[in-house]
Design a protein around this motif. Sequence first.
Motif, mmCIF file in Angstrom:
data_model
loop_
_atom_site.group_PDB
_atom_site.id
_atom_site.type_symbol
_atom_site.label_atom_id
_atom_site.label_comp_id
_atom_site.label_asym_id
_atom_site.label_seq_id
_atom_site.Cartn_x
_atom_site.Cartn_y
_atom_site.Cartn_z
ATOM 1 N N PHE A 235 2.138 -4.897 3.947
ATOM 2 C CA PHE A 235 1.241 -3.799 4.306
ATOM 3 C C PHE A 235 1.864 -3.047 5.475
ATOM 4 C CE2 PHE A 235 -2.533 -1.387 4.901
ATOM 5 C CZ PHE A 235 -3.385 -1.646 3.836
ATOM 6 N N HIS A 236 1.745 -1.741 5.455
ATOM 7 C CA HIS A 236 2.329 -0.941 6.531
ATOM 8 C C HIS A 236 1.326 0.088 7.034
ATOM 9 C CE1 HIS A 236 2.863 2.379 3.674
ATOM 10 N NE2 HIS A 236 3.366 1.484 2.831
ATOM 11 N N ALA B 171 -3.062 -8.239 -11.600
ATOM 12 C CA ALA B 171 -3.144 -7.065 -10.727
ATOM 13 C C ALA B 171 -4.184 -7.277 -9.636
ATOM 14 C CB ALA B 171 -3.472 -5.821 -11.549
ATOM 15 N N GLN B 172 -5.304 -7.898 -10.003
ATOM 16 C CA GLN B 172 -6.355 -8.162 -9.023
ATOM 17 C C GLN B 172 -5.893 -9.168 -7.970
ATOM 18 O OE1 GLN B 172 -9.302 -6.656 -8.675
ATOM 19 N NE2 GLN B 172 -9.797 -7.927 -6.873
ATOM 20 N N LEU B 173 -5.176 -10.196 -8.399
ATOM 21 C CA LEU B 173 -4.659 -11.191 -7.454
ATOM 22 C C LEU B 173 -3.679 -10.555 -6.474
ATOM 23 C CD1 LEU B 173 -4.017 -14.250 -9.828
ATOM 24 C CD2 LEU B 173 -5.806 -14.037 -8.083
ATOM 25 N N ILE B 174 -2.802 -9.691 -6.981
ATOM 26 C CA ILE B 174 -1.831 -9.014 -6.114
ATOM 27 C C ILE B 174 -2.563 -8.123 -5.114
ATOM 28 C CG2 ILE B 174 0.126 -7.437 -6.047
ATOM 29 C CD1 ILE B 174 0.766 -10.092 -7.364
ATOM 30 N N GLN B 175 -3.560 -7.399 -5.591
ATOM 31 C CA GLN B 175 -4.329 -6.519 -4.715
ATOM 32 C C GLN B 175 -4.967 -7.294 -3.570
ATOM 33 O OE1 GLN B 175 -7.091 -3.630 -6.552
ATOM 34 N NE2 GLN B 175 -8.655 -4.451 -5.192
ATOM 35 N N ASN C 7 0.839 -1.193 0.000
ATOM 36 C CA ASN C 7 0.000 0.000 0.000
ATOM 37 C C ASN C 7 0.880 1.251 0.000
ATOM 38 O OD1 ASN C 7 0.744 -0.911 2.719
ATOM 39 N ND2 ASN C 7 -0.457 0.826 3.461
ATOM 40 N N HIS C 8 0.250 2.419 -0.233
ATOM 41 C CA HIS C 8 1.007 3.674 -0.360
ATOM 42 C C HIS C 8 0.262 4.765 0.404
ATOM 43 C CE1 HIS C 8 3.856 6.415 -1.858
ATOM 44 N NE2 HIS C 8 3.320 6.725 -3.010
ATOM 45 N N TYR C 9 0.656 4.978 1.669
ATOM 46 C CA TYR C 9 -0.060 5.908 2.532
ATOM 47 C C TYR C 9 0.632 7.263 2.692
ATOM 48 C CZ TYR C 9 -3.489 2.447 4.205
ATOM 49 O OH TYR C 9 -4.526 1.538 4.301
ATOM 50 N N GLU D 265 -1.162 1.149 -6.293
ATOM 51 C CA GLU D 265 -2.294 2.060 -6.199
ATOM 52 C C GLU D 265 -2.098 3.267 -7.110
ATOM 53 O OE1 GLU D 265 -3.753 1.458 -1.604
ATOM 54 O OE2 GLU D 265 -1.739 2.219 -1.998
ATOM 55 N N GLY D 266 -0.848 3.569 -7.420
ATOM 56 C CA GLY D 266 -0.550 4.632 -8.381
ATOM 57 C C GLY D 266 -0.605 6.033 -7.814
#
Length: 236
Positions: free
Chosen positions: A159-160, A214-218, A43-45, A126-127
């Motif tokens: 995940f962080h 991409a869906q599997l990774i998500q 993820n990208h927070y 997530e871009g």
Amino acid sequence: MDRWKQGGHSCNWTNTFKVHNQRVLWDALDNRPAGQSLITVSNHYSCGDSPLLCGMADFPRHFFNSRTMGWNLGARDICFTNELHSLFFSLGRTVPIVRGNGVYQKAMDFVLDRLNKGDWLHVYPEGKVNMAKEIIQFKWGIGRLIAECKVCPIVIPLFHMGMDEILPNEPPYYPRFKKKVTVLIGKPMLQLEETIKELQKLNKSARELRSILAQLIQEEVWKLHDEVKALHFSQN
């Protein structure tokens, strides 16, 4: 005892930075076969994610080794806006990507070439910085990188939480100290190669293949959400 259980511990980088299952990453960095790449996905927070996640690796063993020092993708319009920023991010192996230019732009070609040489790449599919902290559909570029590698890469989700406490997404934009960050490293996705073969047998197009991967990774990344949340808020 399997590798996952061997890696099931916490490691302090600082008093407030905890990486759980760090040995899973170290094992992939140190012991993967020559020519097999590693892709970590998270993820990208916060804009501070990339430099802070350097704590996952082992200094100086990994950071002074060309094969185990990771590559990143960074938005050109944020990370490469002037010479100083460009130098800083380039030295950290960040490749400028143009958001909206699709999966076949030069930056993607470059990192695919690095993966085919067996390197490590960390990706935020997530871009963008996910300030709402909600599930965002992953960009299909991660699917292309996996599908087109000559040797199927080792893919590890993580995940962080807490990065945006250190470098907030709202002004004033300066680093905070004595904040808590928790990183949970998941299991390697061992079935990806077989999944790709099955999809190819079904004559899935390159576009469909990218979308499905991409869906599997998500799904694998977000499976870690509840566990890392519990760990983060249970720590003193």
